[in-house]
Design a protein around this motif. Structure first.
Motif, PDB file in Angstrom:
ATOM      1  N   GLY A 135       0.881  -1.142   0.003  1.00  8.85           N
ATOM      2  CA  GLY A 135      -0.003  -0.013   0.068  1.00  8.85           C
ATOM      3  C   GLY A 135       0.849   1.537  -0.190  1.00  8.85           C
ATOM      4  N   ALA A 136       2.182   1.013  -0.040  1.00  5.26           N
ATOM      5  CA  ALA A 136       3.012   2.302   0.260  1.00  5.26           C
ATOM      6  C   ALA A 136       3.260   3.200  -1.039  1.00  5.26           C
ATOM      7  N   SER A 137       2.935   2.509  -2.184  1.00 10.77           N
ATOM      8  CA  SER A 137       3.378   3.124  -3.555  1.00 10.77           C
ATOM      9  C   SER A 137       2.468   2.501  -4.659  1.00 10.77           C
ATOM     10  N   ASN A 138       2.409   3.156  -5.770  1.00 12.51           N
ATOM     11  CA  ASN A 138       1.713   2.523  -6.990  1.00 12.51           C
ATOM     12  C   ASN A 138       2.807   1.648  -7.627  1.00 12.51           C
ATOM     13  N   PHE A 139       3.994   2.068  -7.509  1.00 14.65           N
ATOM     14  CA  PHE A 139       5.150   1.112  -8.248  1.00 14.65           C
ATOM     15  C   PHE A 139       4.807  -0.305  -7.583  1.00 14.65           C
TER      16      PHE A 139
ATOM     17  N   GLY B  51       3.651   2.499   5.685  1.00 13.47           N
ATOM     18  CA  GLY B  51       4.772   1.650   5.021  1.00 13.47           C
ATOM     19  C   GLY B  51       4.368   0.408   5.237  1.00 13.47           C
ATOM     20  N   VAL B  52       5.325  -0.619   5.947  1.00  8.68           N
ATOM     21  CA  VAL B  52       5.100  -1.793   5.949  1.00  8.68           C
ATOM     22  C   VAL B  52       4.255  -2.261   7.320  1.00  8.68           C
ATOM     23  N   ASP B  53       3.620  -1.478   7.991  1.00  7.16           N
ATOM     24  CA  ASP B  53       3.006  -1.655   9.143  1.00  7.16           C
ATOM     25  C   ASP B  53       1.588  -1.266   9.116  1.00  7.16           C
ATOM     26  N   SER B  54       0.689  -1.948   9.721  1.00  4.04           N
ATOM     27  CA  SER B  54      -0.952  -1.990   9.737  1.00  4.04           C
ATOM     28  C   SER B  54      -0.959  -0.749  10.712  1.00  4.04           C
ATOM     29  N   VAL B  55      -2.219  -0.048  10.443  1.00  2.20           N
ATOM     30  CA  VAL B  55      -2.744   0.959  11.108  1.00  2.20           C
ATOM     31  C   VAL B  55      -4.133   0.626  11.604  1.00  2.20           C
ATOM     32  N   GLY B  56      -4.206   0.669  12.953  1.00  2.00           N
ATOM     33  CA  GLY B  56      -5.609   0.349  13.689  1.00  2.00           C
ATOM     34  C   GLY B  56      -5.650  -1.081  14.181  1.00  2.00           C
ATOM     35  N   SER B  57      -6.905  -1.594  14.367  1.00  4.31           N
ATOM     36  CA  SER B  57      -7.023  -2.914  15.344  1.00  4.31           C
ATOM     37  C   SER B  57      -7.090  -4.008  14.394  1.00  4.31           C
ATOM     38  N   GLY B  58      -7.191  -3.866  13.087  1.00  6.45           N
ATOM     39  CA  GLY B  58      -7.468  -5.052  12.214  1.00  6.45           C
ATOM     40  C   GLY B  58      -8.602  -5.102  11.798  1.00  6.45           C
ATOM     41  N   PHE B  59      -9.135  -6.434  10.962  1.00  2.29           N
ATOM     42  CA  PHE B  59     -10.300  -6.654  10.377  1.00  2.29           C
ATOM     43  C   PHE B  59     -11.201  -6.956  11.494  1.00  2.29           C
ATOM     44  N   LYS B  60     -12.476  -6.491  11.265  1.00  2.00           N
ATOM     45  CA  LYS B  60     -13.539  -6.871  12.186  1.00  2.00           C
ATOM     46  C   LYS B  60     -13.808  -8.118  12.344  1.00  2.00           C
TER      47      LYS B  60
ATOM     48  N   GLY C 164      -2.825  -4.776   7.147  1.00  2.00           N
ATOM     49  CA  GLY C 164      -2.661  -3.589   6.231  1.00  2.00           C
ATOM     50  C   GLY C 164      -2.233  -3.795   4.822  1.00  2.00           C
ATOM     51  N   GLU C 165      -1.425  -4.777   4.748  1.00  2.17           N
ATOM     52  CA  GLU C 165      -0.804  -5.332   3.442  1.00  2.17           C
ATOM     53  C   GLU C 165      -1.857  -5.899   2.598  1.00  2.17           C
ATOM     54  N   LEU C 166      -2.547  -6.881   3.339  1.00  2.60           N
ATOM     55  CA  LEU C 166      -3.617  -7.703   2.831  1.00  2.60           C
ATOM     56  C   LEU C 166      -4.799  -6.890   2.456  1.00  2.60           C
ATOM     57  N   ALA C 167      -5.206  -5.970   3.489  1.00  2.00           N
ATOM     58  CA  ALA C 167      -6.203  -5.062   2.746  1.00  2.00           C
ATOM     59  C   ALA C 167      -5.833  -4.324   1.684  1.00  2.00           C
ATOM     60  N   ALA C 168      -4.671  -3.778   1.700  1.00  2.00           N
ATOM     61  CA  ALA C 168      -4.408  -3.009   0.253  1.00  2.00           C
ATOM     62  C   ALA C 168      -4.575  -3.932  -0.953  1.00  2.00           C
ATOM     63  N   PHE C 169      -3.732  -5.051  -0.709  1.00  2.00           N
ATOM     64  CA  PHE C 169      -3.899  -6.280  -1.815  1.00  2.00           C
ATOM     65  C   PHE C 169      -5.212  -6.471  -2.420  1.00  2.00           C
ATOM     66  N   ALA C 170      -6.161  -6.730  -1.499  1.00  2.00           N
ATOM     67  CA  ALA C 170      -7.719  -6.863  -1.496  1.00  2.00           C
ATOM     68  C   ALA C 170      -8.444  -5.773  -1.972  1.00  2.00           C
ATOM     69  N   GLY C 171      -7.862  -4.595  -2.093  1.00  2.00           N
ATOM     70  CA  GLY C 171      -8.596  -3.403  -2.304  1.00  2.00           C
ATOM     71  C   GLY C 171      -9.605  -2.914  -1.296  1.00  2.00           C
ATOM     72  N   THR C 172      -9.340  -3.276  -0.094  1.00  2.00           N
ATOM     73  CA  THR C 172     -10.323  -2.678   0.717  1.00  2.00           C
ATOM     74  C   THR C 172      -9.671  -1.568   1.664  1.00  2.00           C
TER      75      THR C 172
END
Length: 523
Positions: free
Chosen positions: A337-341, A378-387, A363-371
């Motif tokens: 999720g850090a960059s379009n590259f 960066g490489v870290d998640s923000v928040g408490s995760g998926f409900k 965070g990574e899998l959310a960006a990967f899944a488009g949610t």
């Protein structure tokens, strides 16, 4: 109208027929090999020549009860009594073509966007040709290449209809398995066939070429049926832990070679962790040696943590050849999720090859899944995760047709049917650089060990199979249980000494240790 088998859809190209073989001979051999539909495409022939070729083609097709489709030209289709026509976006509207063609005629339409697919459905098309999936030298492209993952988006426009779908554009036996696996909608709508040109027409052995394509497609159909049948299959914690213990024993005996294209920040510790669990690492990025490595390695890890443009080709070829030689691939879209590259390169890689395992934090899998349910920094998640992490990983595993590993305070692993939640792991793991990266190395090592000594063929196994699922579970358990043991060592005083203690613990960790200390729950 009879139900049409679109599985191996041949588009002709007389100019591609090799020397020493006639068009008629090539066509007949292809039909003997398993071609199920033939479309005659003649872009430069005059009307008389087109009709002559179409009539010759019809005579041969009738011998094998294979329908004949004419590209673009309704007049030619009428002249030879073809079974139908295939229309481009700039050709005659379907409604008008229906008025001219006999009742029951087949009409297909080329579509590049989901909107075009939906319009074709409304207009009454019998099937759509979706593409181009890859670049092709047999036709000048006027629309963008959509890639295999783009096909799945367009297939969503067919859900709930009886309209069939054929993918077209650069499809060959070497990329067919990836095409079929990747071209699936979120709800499981798959392709009904693939259109091929040069793979058959340009071959000196068109029968063998058609047989190979047909074999792969039938295996995919069998897999679809098998996947539907096991949707309700449940597993027990007792059985899972028994399989885990067996795999911990096995890896020490077989010592699989694991190819790793990984984050250079942690390459050394990833290699050391690989050795400590009982596997052998090879850290290589040179594109020229990727096929040779795929032949000898038991598995592949691709981690994009520090990927640069010059290194993408190595990852592309490594995955391509790992698929070709049926080796498991663990893919780690670090910081996607850090960059379009990163996003664009992940899309490009997964359009080319099929991953066996995809792992990442929330965070990574959310960006990967488009949610946007979970954000990343960066490489870290923000928040408490998926409900609802259980539903998320199960759904993503079904969509991507692979095992998904969601890391966090609790790790969730799914094969699309079952979800295993692992509550092991000490918080200090999050205080060392690359703990997620070394988890990827562990998973790749155990997946390689799980498949060691097996001959994986299309008819006998899936890229997403029980062995890979157990490999992902074992790799995660081994690292997280080891972290709990290591942090209690007398010499461990913080993150620096913890890393060396962790490697030492992985070296001595037994199957009994893992089994007795594992905390898992199965959904």
């Amino acid at each position: 109208m009879v139900d049409i088998d679109y599985s191996v859809y041949l588009v002709t190209g007389r100019e591609l027929v090799p020397p020493g073989k006639t068009y008629a001979d090539s066509l007949e051999e292809a039909l003997q090999g398993g071609v199920t539909v033939v479309q005659v495409r003649e872009k430069t022939a005059d009307t008389g020549e087109f009709i002559s070729i179409a009539a010759q083609t019809k005579t041969i097709c009738q011998k094998y009860y294979v329908p004949l489709i004419i590209n673009d030209r309704i007049d030619v289709a009428l002249a030879v009594g073809a079974d139908g026509v295939h229309l481009g976006q700039e050709d005659m509207p379907i409604a008008q073509a229906r008025q001219l063609l006999p009742s029951g005629a087949i009409i297909g339409v080329s579509c590049n966007t989901r909107e075009q697919v939906e319009e074709a459905v409304k207009a009454g098309a019998d099937y759509v040709g979706i593409g181009a999936v890859y670049g092709t030298q047999t036709k000048s492209l006027t629309s963008p290449i959509i890639g295999v993952r783009g096909v799945g988006v367009r297939l969503e426009g067919l859900e709930g209809t009886g309209v069939k779908a054929v993918a077209i554009g650069g499809i060959k036996s070497e990329n067919l398995w990836r095409t079929l696996h990747g071209s699936v909608s979120r709800n499981g709508r798959a392709l009904d066939g693939v259109a091929v040109v040069s793979e058959i027409v340009a071959s000196n052995e068109p029968k063998a070429a058609a047989e190979k394509l047909s074999k792969v497609f039938k295996a995919f159909q069998w897999e679809q049926l098998r996947a539907a049948q096991v949707q309700s299959t449940t597993i027990s914690a007792h059985d899972v832990l028994g399989d885990v213990a067996n795999l911990v024993h096995k890896i020490r005996n077989v010592g699989p070679l694991v190819h790793q294209i990984t984050n250079h920040v942690v390459a050394t510790q990833s290699a050391n962790v690989t050795l400590a669990v009982g596997a052998s690492p090879i850290m290589a990025t040179e594109p020229a040696e990727m096929e040779d490595l795929a032949k000898i390695c038991g598995g592949l890890l691709v981690n994009i943590g520090t990927m640069v443009a010059s290194g993408v080709e190595g990852a592309r070829l490594a995955g391509y050849y790992a698929n070709k030689y049926r080796k498991p691939i663990v893919f780690d879209p670090v910081g996607i999720g850090a960059s379009n590259f990163r996003k664009e390169n992940v899309k490009g890689l997964l359009d080319l090859w099929q991953a066996s395992v995809i792992k990442g934090n929330a965070g990574e899998l959310a960006a990967f899944a488009g949610t946007t349910e979970v954000l990343s920094k960066g490489v870290d998640s923000v928040g408490s995760g998926f409900k609802d992490p259980v539903s998320f990983v199960r759904g993503l595993a079904r969509k991507e047709r692979c095992v998904i590993v969601l890391t966090g305070a609790t790790d969730y692993i799914s094969n699309g049917t079952n979800v295993v939640a692992i509550s092991n792991g000490d918080p200090i793991l999050g205080k060392i650089t690359g703990s997620g990266c070394i988890l990827g190395s562990c998973i790749a090592s155990f997946c390689a060990a799980a498949l060691h000594g097996t001959e994986v063929d299309f008819e006998e196994s899936r890229l997403v199979d029980d062995a890979v699922f157990i490999g992902a579970i074992t790799g995660t358990l081994v690292l997280t249980v080891a972290s709990e043991f290591a942090v209690k060592k007398r010499q461990v005083g913080g993150p620096g000494t913890f890393l060396s203690g962790l490697i030492d613990t992985l070296w001595t960790l037994s199957a009994g240790d893992v089994r007795s200390h594992a905390r898992i729950q199965i959904y």
